[in-house]
Design an enzyme around this catalytic site. Structure first.
Site, PDB file in Angstrom:
ATOM      1  N   HIS A  37       0.827  -1.214   0.000  1.00  0.00           N
ATOM      2  CA  HIS A  37       0.000   0.000   0.000  1.00  0.00           C
ATOM      3  C   HIS A  37       0.861   1.263   0.000  1.00  0.00           C
ATOM      4  O   HIS A  37       0.474   2.297   0.524  1.00  0.00           O
ATOM      5  CB  HIS A  37      -0.988  -0.001   1.175  1.00  0.00           C
ATOM      6  CG  HIS A  37      -2.090  -1.006   0.981  1.00  0.00           C
ATOM      7  ND1 HIS A  37      -3.214  -0.743   0.249  1.00  0.00           N
ATOM      8  CD2 HIS A  37      -2.188  -2.288   1.396  1.00  0.00           C
ATOM      9  CE1 HIS A  37      -3.983  -1.827   0.231  1.00  0.00           C
ATOM     10  NE2 HIS A  37      -3.383  -2.784   0.912  1.00  0.00           N
ATOM     11  N   ASP A  39       2.451   1.908  -3.135  1.00  0.00           N
ATOM     12  CA  ASP A  39       2.654   2.259  -4.557  1.00  0.00           C
ATOM     13  C   ASP A  39       1.776   3.425  -4.999  1.00  0.00           C
ATOM     14  O   ASP A  39       2.170   4.201  -5.859  1.00  0.00           O
ATOM     15  CB  ASP A  39       2.513   1.045  -5.487  1.00  0.00           C
ATOM     16  CG  ASP A  39       1.133   0.434  -5.531  1.00  0.00           C
ATOM     17  OD1 ASP A  39       0.303   0.698  -4.634  1.00  0.00           O
ATOM     18  OD2 ASP A  39       0.870  -0.333  -6.489  1.00  0.00           O
ATOM     19  N   ALA A 126      -5.765 -14.653  -4.988  1.00  0.00           N
ATOM     20  CA  ALA A 126      -4.845 -14.971  -3.896  1.00  0.00           C
ATOM     21  C   ALA A 126      -3.956 -13.789  -3.528  1.00  0.00           C
ATOM     22  O   ALA A 126      -3.064 -13.919  -2.698  1.00  0.00           O
ATOM     23  CB  ALA A 126      -3.973 -16.167  -4.287  1.00  0.00           C
ATOM     24  N   GLY A 127      -4.203 -12.632  -4.155  1.00  0.00           N
ATOM     25  CA  GLY A 127      -3.349 -11.476  -3.883  1.00  0.00           C
ATOM     26  C   GLY A 127      -1.987 -11.632  -4.526  1.00  0.00           C
ATOM     27  O   GLY A 127      -1.006 -11.049  -4.076  1.00  0.00           O
ATOM     28  N   LEU A 128      -1.909 -12.435  -5.592  1.00  0.00           N
ATOM     29  CA  LEU A 128      -0.628 -12.710  -6.238  1.00  0.00           C
ATOM     30  C   LEU A 128      -0.603 -12.169  -7.674  1.00  0.00           C
ATOM     31  O   LEU A 128       0.222 -12.557  -8.478  1.00  0.00           O
ATOM     32  CB  LEU A 128      -0.348 -14.226  -6.215  1.00  0.00           C
ATOM     33  CG  LEU A 128      -0.284 -14.833  -4.800  1.00  0.00           C
ATOM     34  CD1 LEU A 128      -0.172 -16.354  -4.868  1.00  0.00           C
ATOM     35  CD2 LEU A 128       0.889 -14.270  -3.993  1.00  0.00           C
ATOM     36  N   ASP A 175       1.892  -4.194  -9.426  1.00  0.00           N
ATOM     37  CA  ASP A 175       1.703  -5.532  -9.986  1.00  0.00           C
ATOM     38  C   ASP A 175       2.270  -5.633 -11.408  1.00  0.00           C
ATOM     39  O   ASP A 175       2.957  -6.601 -11.745  1.00  0.00           O
ATOM     40  CB  ASP A 175       0.211  -5.883 -10.014  1.00  0.00           C
ATOM     41  CG  ASP A 175      -0.456  -5.634  -8.665  1.00  0.00           C
ATOM     42  OD1 ASP A 175       0.257  -5.587  -7.641  1.00  0.00           O
ATOM     43  OD2 ASP A 175      -1.692  -5.466  -8.632  1.00  0.00           O
TER      44      ASP A 175
END
Ligand code: GLA
Length: 387
Positions: A37, A39, A126-128, A175
Site C-alpha cells: 500500500h 505504490d 490470492a493477492g498474487l 503488480d
C-alpha cells in the site's frame, strides 16, 4: 479453476483455432517482499516474480475482431469487433486482455484482429496478481507482434490502464511493474515516485532460507467496491491524509511523528505508509549489507502488524497464518497484496518449511479456517516470449 498439468498453450491454441499461434508469451504473478500500500503513495515496493505465469498464445487475423479463449474458462469464449471494444464489453476474465487491445488502440497503435488463447497458472484471488500476469502477457505479445515502439516501462502503463480503466479494478503500479520488470534471482526495487528501478540480488536459498507463500483461499472480495473496508477507501484515506499534511503524497513524510496531528483513522493509515517506506529501505539495507538475510524477518512481521492495526486490511485467517508461522520458527511473516483475504508470506529456514506448513495448517483449522495452500517461491523471470 485448476488447470490440467501439462497443457501446451500452442497445442490448445491450435485445437481451438485450427492453426498454430504466431508466438507464445508468459508473464508472472508477483509476491511483494515488503512495501504494501505504498505504490499509490509514491513510495517504495520490493516485489519478486513468482514461478507461476499466465501464458498467452496469439496470432493476428485479417478480420477486425478479437477472439479470446481461456483454458480456465472453456465455456466462455469471447468474440468482439475491435471497434466495439469498450469498458464492460467484454467483461469478466476477457476484460483484461481486451483492455490491453483497447488501450493500445486508444494510444493510436494500429492493430489487426487477433486470436488469443490464455492459460493462467497464477492462483486467482490470492493477492498474487493473476490479473497483472494476464494483462502483461498480452501486452508483451502485442508489442512484439506489431513491433510497437514501447519500452517495458511503457507497457506497465498500458497493462495498468487496461486493468484500471477497462476492467474497472483500481490498482497501483506495483503488480504490472513486477510482472514486466522483475528478473530471475532478484527482487525489484521500484521507487514509484520517479519510477526508477534497481535489481536487488536475492539468493535466499544460498542462506538456507525459503520464501513460503500461504494462500488462505479466501478471495479478497471486500477489496472491490468502495465500502469502509475496501482498497478504494484506503486510497482515498491516504489522499486525504496527504492533503491534510499539505504534501503531494505521503512519500514526502518520513518522520512518523508528523502524522500525530491527523484525525483518526487518517493518522493510522498515514503511519502505516510512512513506516512501511522505512521498512522497505531497512530490508534493502539488510540485503545489500551481505549480513544474514534472516534479519529481514522481523521487518516483515512488523509490516504485518502495521497492515493489521494501522491500515486495517488483514483478516483473521491471515493473522492466524502469520502468528502460527512465526510461532513455528519462521523468521518473520506478513500478509501480502491488497489484503482483505489472499495470501501471507513467511521467511523460513529451508529445513523448517515442513514444520511451518504443518503448524499453519493446524492453527488455521483449529480457528475454523481452511488450511492454506502453501508453496515455496524463488525469484523468477519477468514477462518473456517463450515460443
Ligand atoms: C494491490 C494493488 C497494488 C498495491 C497492493 C498493495 O495488489 O493492485 O497496486 O497497491 O494492492 O500494496
Amino acid at each position: 479453476m485448476s488447470v490440467p498439468a501439462g497443457v501446451d498453450p500452442a497445442a490448445a491454441f491450435a485445437a481451438r483455432f485450427g492453426r498454430p499461434p504466431e508466438g507464445v508469451w508468459a508473464a508472472p504473478g508477483r509476491v511483494n517482499l515488503i512495501g504494501e500500500h505504498t505504490d499509490y503513495n509514491d513510495g517504495y515496493v520490493l516485489p519478486v516474480a513468482l514461478p507461476h505465469s499466465t501464458v498467452a498464445a496469439v496470432a493476428r487475423t485479417a478480420e477486425p475482431e478479437l477472439v479470446l479463449a481461456s483454458v480456465q474458462y472453456p465455456d466462455q469464449p469471447v468474440r468482439v469487433a475491435l471497434d466495439a471494444l469498450a469498458p464492460g464489453a467484454p467483461d469478466g476474465w476477457a476484460a483484461y486482455p481486451a483492455g490491453v487491445v483497447h488501450q493500445l488502440r486508444r494510444e493510436g497503435h494500429r492493430l489487426s484482429g487477433l486470436q488469443v488463447l490464455v492459460d493462467g497458472q497464477v492462483p486467482v484471488g490470492a493477492g498474487l496478481s493473476s490479473s497483472a500476469a494476464l494483462t502483461c502477457s498480452v501486452a508483451l505479445a502485442l508489442r512484439d507482434l506489431f513491433a510497437l515502439p514501447l519500452r517495458r516501462a511503457e507497457l506497465v502503463d498500458v497493462a495498468r490502464a487496461a486493468e484500471n480503466d477497462f476492467a474497472g479494478a483500481p490498482t497501483g503500479v506495483l503488480d504490472h511493474s513486477a510482472s514486466l520488470l522483475c528478473t530471475v534471482g532478484h527482487a525489484l526495487l521500484l521507487d514509484t515516485r520517479d519510477r526508477s528501478t534497481t535489481q536487488v540480488p536475492l539468493d535466499l536459498a544460498a542462506a538456507g532460507l525459503a520464501l513460503l507463500v500461504l494462500d488462505t483461499g479466501a478471495p479478497h472480495q471486500l477489496a472491490t467496491g468502495g465500502g469502509p473496508d475496501s482498497y478504494a477507501r484506503r486510497r482515498q484515506e491516504c489522499g486525504e491524509a496527504a492533503a491534510a499534511l499539505g504534501v503531494p503524497s505521503l512519500r514526502e513524510v518520513s518522520d512518523p511523528a508528523a502524522v500525530q496531528a491527523l484525525p483518526e483513522p487518517l493518522r493510522r493509515r498515514a503511519r502505516h505508509v510512512v513506516t512501511e517506506n522505512a521498512r522497505v529501505l531497512a530490508v534493502l539495507e539488510v540485503l545489500r549489507s551481505g549480513t544474514d538475510p534472516r534479519a529481514v524477518g522481523p521487518l516483515l512481521t512488523a509490516g504485518h502488524r502495521s497492515l493489521r492495526e494501522d491500515f486495517a486490511v488483514s483478516t483473521p485467517a491471515l493473522d492466524v497464518c502469520v502468528d502460527a508461522a512465526v510461532r513455528a520458527g519462521a523468521h518473520g511473516a506478513r500478509m501480502v497484496g491488497g489484503g482483505f483475504g489472499g495470501s501471507a508470506l513467511a521467511l523460513v529456514d529451508d529445513r523448517h518449511v515442513p514444520a511451518v506448513r504443518a503448524a499453519v495448517a493446524e492453527a488455521s483449522r483449529a480457528a475454523g479456517h481452511r488450511a492454506p495452500t502453501a508453496f515455496v517461491v524463488v525469484p523468477s523471470a519477468g514477462a518473456r516470449r517463450v515460443e
